[in-house]
Design a protein around this motif. Structure first.
Motif, PDB file in Angstrom:
ATOM      1  N   VAL A 102       0.590   5.215   7.719  1.00  0.00           N
ATOM      2  CA  VAL A 102       1.656   4.213   7.686  1.00  0.00           C
ATOM      3  C   VAL A 102       1.538   3.273   8.875  1.00  0.00           C
ATOM      4  CG1 VAL A 102       4.147   3.851   7.825  1.00  0.00           C
ATOM      5  CG2 VAL A 102       3.232   5.674   6.369  1.00  0.00           C
ATOM      6  N   GLN A 103       1.390   3.832  10.066  1.00  0.00           N
ATOM      7  CA  GLN A 103       1.335   3.002  11.276  1.00  0.00           C
ATOM      8  C   GLN A 103       0.139   2.050  11.259  1.00  0.00           C
ATOM      9  OE1 GLN A 103       2.227   5.298  15.057  1.00  0.00           O
ATOM     10  NE2 GLN A 103       2.181   6.989  13.586  1.00  0.00           N
TER      11      GLN A 103
ATOM     12  N   VAL B 175       0.847  -1.182   0.000  1.00  0.00           N
ATOM     13  CA  VAL B 175       0.000   0.000   0.000  1.00  0.00           C
ATOM     14  C   VAL B 175       0.886   1.236   0.000  1.00  0.00           C
ATOM     15  CG1 VAL B 175      -0.267  -0.058   2.523  1.00  0.00           C
ATOM     16  CG2 VAL B 175      -1.871   1.263   1.145  1.00  0.00           C
ATOM     17  N   VAL B 176       0.648   2.125  -0.944  1.00  0.00           N
ATOM     18  CA  VAL B 176       1.404   3.370  -1.030  1.00  0.00           C
ATOM     19  C   VAL B 176       0.763   4.420  -0.140  1.00  0.00           C
ATOM     20  CG1 VAL B 176       2.007   5.296  -2.556  1.00  0.00           C
ATOM     21  CG2 VAL B 176       2.280   2.938  -3.337  1.00  0.00           C
TER      22      VAL B 176
ATOM     23  N   GLY C   1      -1.038  -5.367   8.993  1.00  0.00           N
ATOM     24  CA  GLY C   1      -0.233  -6.400   8.341  1.00  0.00           C
ATOM     25  C   GLY C   1       0.149  -6.075   6.917  1.00  0.00           C
ATOM     26  N   ALA C   2      -0.164  -4.872   6.452  1.00  0.00           N
ATOM     27  CA  ALA C   2       0.188  -4.477   5.086  1.00  0.00           C
ATOM     28  C   ALA C   2       1.643  -4.030   5.012  1.00  0.00           C
ATOM     29  CB  ALA C   2      -0.742  -3.369   4.604  1.00  0.00           C
ATOM     30  N   ARG C   3       2.119  -3.803   3.807  1.00  0.00           N
ATOM     31  CA  ARG C   3       3.508  -3.380   3.581  1.00  0.00           C
ATOM     32  C   ARG C   3       3.493  -1.988   2.959  1.00  0.00           C
ATOM     33  NH1 ARG C   3       6.153  -7.889  -0.025  1.00  0.00           N
ATOM     34  NH2 ARG C   3       4.080  -7.878  -0.996  1.00  0.00           N
TER      35      ARG C   3
ATOM     36  N   ALA D 165       7.491   1.360   7.906  1.00  0.00           N
ATOM     37  CA  ALA D 165       7.336   1.384   6.453  1.00  0.00           C
ATOM     38  C   ALA D 165       8.352   0.454   5.792  1.00  0.00           C
ATOM     39  CB  ALA D 165       7.511   2.804   5.924  1.00  0.00           C
ATOM     40  N   SER D 166       7.894  -0.295   4.793  1.00  0.00           N
ATOM     41  CA  SER D 166       8.799  -1.196   4.073  1.00  0.00           C
ATOM     42  C   SER D 166       9.796  -0.421   3.237  1.00  0.00           C
ATOM     43  CB  SER D 166       7.987  -2.130   3.175  1.00  0.00           C
ATOM     44  OG  SER D 166       7.118  -2.944   3.937  1.00  0.00           O
ATOM     45  N   GLU D 167       9.339   0.686   2.649  1.00  0.00           N
ATOM     46  CA  GLU D 167      10.196   1.553   1.837  1.00  0.00           C
ATOM     47  C   GLU D 167       9.784   2.993   2.113  1.00  0.00           C
ATOM     48  OE1 GLU D 167      12.610   0.585  -0.201  1.00  0.00           O
ATOM     49  OE2 GLU D 167      12.193  -1.554  -0.487  1.00  0.00           O
ATOM     50  N   VAL D 168      10.772   3.898   2.120  1.00  0.00           N
ATOM     51  CA  VAL D 168      10.492   5.330   2.210  1.00  0.00           C
ATOM     52  C   VAL D 168      11.187   6.011   1.040  1.00  0.00           C
ATOM     53  CG1 VAL D 168      10.628   7.425   3.595  1.00  0.00           C
ATOM     54  CG2 VAL D 168      10.349   5.208   4.734  1.00  0.00           C
TER      55      VAL D 168
END
Length: 307
Positions: free
Chosen positions: A160-161, A146-147, A167-169, A187-190
């Protein structure tokens, strides 16, 4: 009682006296306000773009934490002395930037004692917005990419939190100076929002994320580029783009919901959700607090009303 608000739509915020609220009617509670959030949406009320109470002269403020001072008939789940928080729309007369405010009991949730008064006062609107975007508009599921575009703000951070808690990324965009805090949220990526971050999202996800939420004003159309064909986009900034490539677009406006806020408060109590506080000011500095919020503070701005 003291209030911070406007004497006419579009006028500057000032301090004045208002009448005490009427006793709570059926389904209402009277709350003695301890802390109240200050944010961009209060500027919309000030200028008349968001009509939620009044008429002027009226106290501004759309979220608060405080103590129940009285309850109306048919209110069984709340009692005098309970510590609560609320997004109390529709306003009965005045907003939350005053010493006491009437709130529909259906908009009220317990304040977790683990959370500060200041964080509780700034929590209801951004938390409800995050839940209504992620859970309802997007229907995110565990394991989903999810963006979150615009993760550096209070609402963006809660998006984000909450995505992590579900359980999302999350793939978040933010400025470089806020990246470390956003990574701390899980966050998986920033990604730096200055670059062609939609292209990076498509690369990371192998064609685009199935879900995305835009929290950056004017950037919903850009966020759409990061969504996979047939995916979903929610925007909380009032700028939904035309649907393309089978992407369903939702324009999310926060609504009061005490039950939903209670569930979110449990995550706040457990530390799964948090609110960074940029500044805490007395009620008398409400005008400056609103200017700071509109200018873009790094965290929540809160007014304190009890000494």
């Amino acid at each position: 009682m003291r209030a911070a608000g406007i004497t006419a739509l579009g006028e500057p915020v000032e301090i004045f006296e208002v009448d005490e609220p009427a006793p709570p009617a059926a389904g209402e509670v009277l709350i003695e306000v301890t802390a109240a959030g200050v944010a961009n949406w209060d500027e919309l009320v000030r200028i008349g773009s968001w009509q939620i109470g009044g008429p002027a002269p009226m106290a501004l403020g759309t979220e608060a934490a405080g103590t129940v001072a009285a309850v109306g008939s048919s209110v069984a789940e709340l009692r005098e002395g309970d510590e609560v928080m609320t997004h109390p729309l529709p306003l009965r007369r005045h907003g939350t930037w005053t010493e006491r405010v009437l709130a529909p009991a259906a908009t009220v949730a317990p304040r977790p004692p683990e959370s500060s008064w200041e964080a509780s006062g700034a929590f209801p609107i951004p938390a409800l917005t995050a839940a209504q975007a992620l859970d309802e508009a997007l229907g995110i599921e565990s394991g989903d990419w999810v963006v979150v575009n615009g993760a550096g703000g209070v609402t963006g951070g809660l998006l984000v939190q909450l995505a992590v808690a579900r359980g999302a990324r999350p793939i978040a965009t933010a400025s470089a100076k806020k990246a470390e805090r956003i990574r701390g949220y899980g966050a998986s990526e920033v990604l730096d929002y200055h670059g062609d971050w939609p292209a990076l999202v498509r690369e990371i996800t192998g064609g685009g994320a199935p879900r995305a939420v835009n929290a950056a004003p004017g950037q919903a159309a850009t966020t759409l580029k990061a969504v996979a064909d047939g995916g979903r986009l929610a925007t909380i900034t009032g700028d939904p783009p035309p649907e393309k490539r089978g992407v369903a677009v939702s324009d999310v406006y926060v609504r009061p919901d005490g039950g939903q806020l209670s569930n979110l408060a449990e995550l706040l109590a457990h530390g799964s959700l948090s609110v960074p506080i940029a500044s805490v000011r007395p009620l008398e500095q409400a005008a400056q607090a609103l200017r700071d919020a509109v200018a873009g503070a790094d965290g929540a701005i809160v007014l304190t009303l009890q000494t």
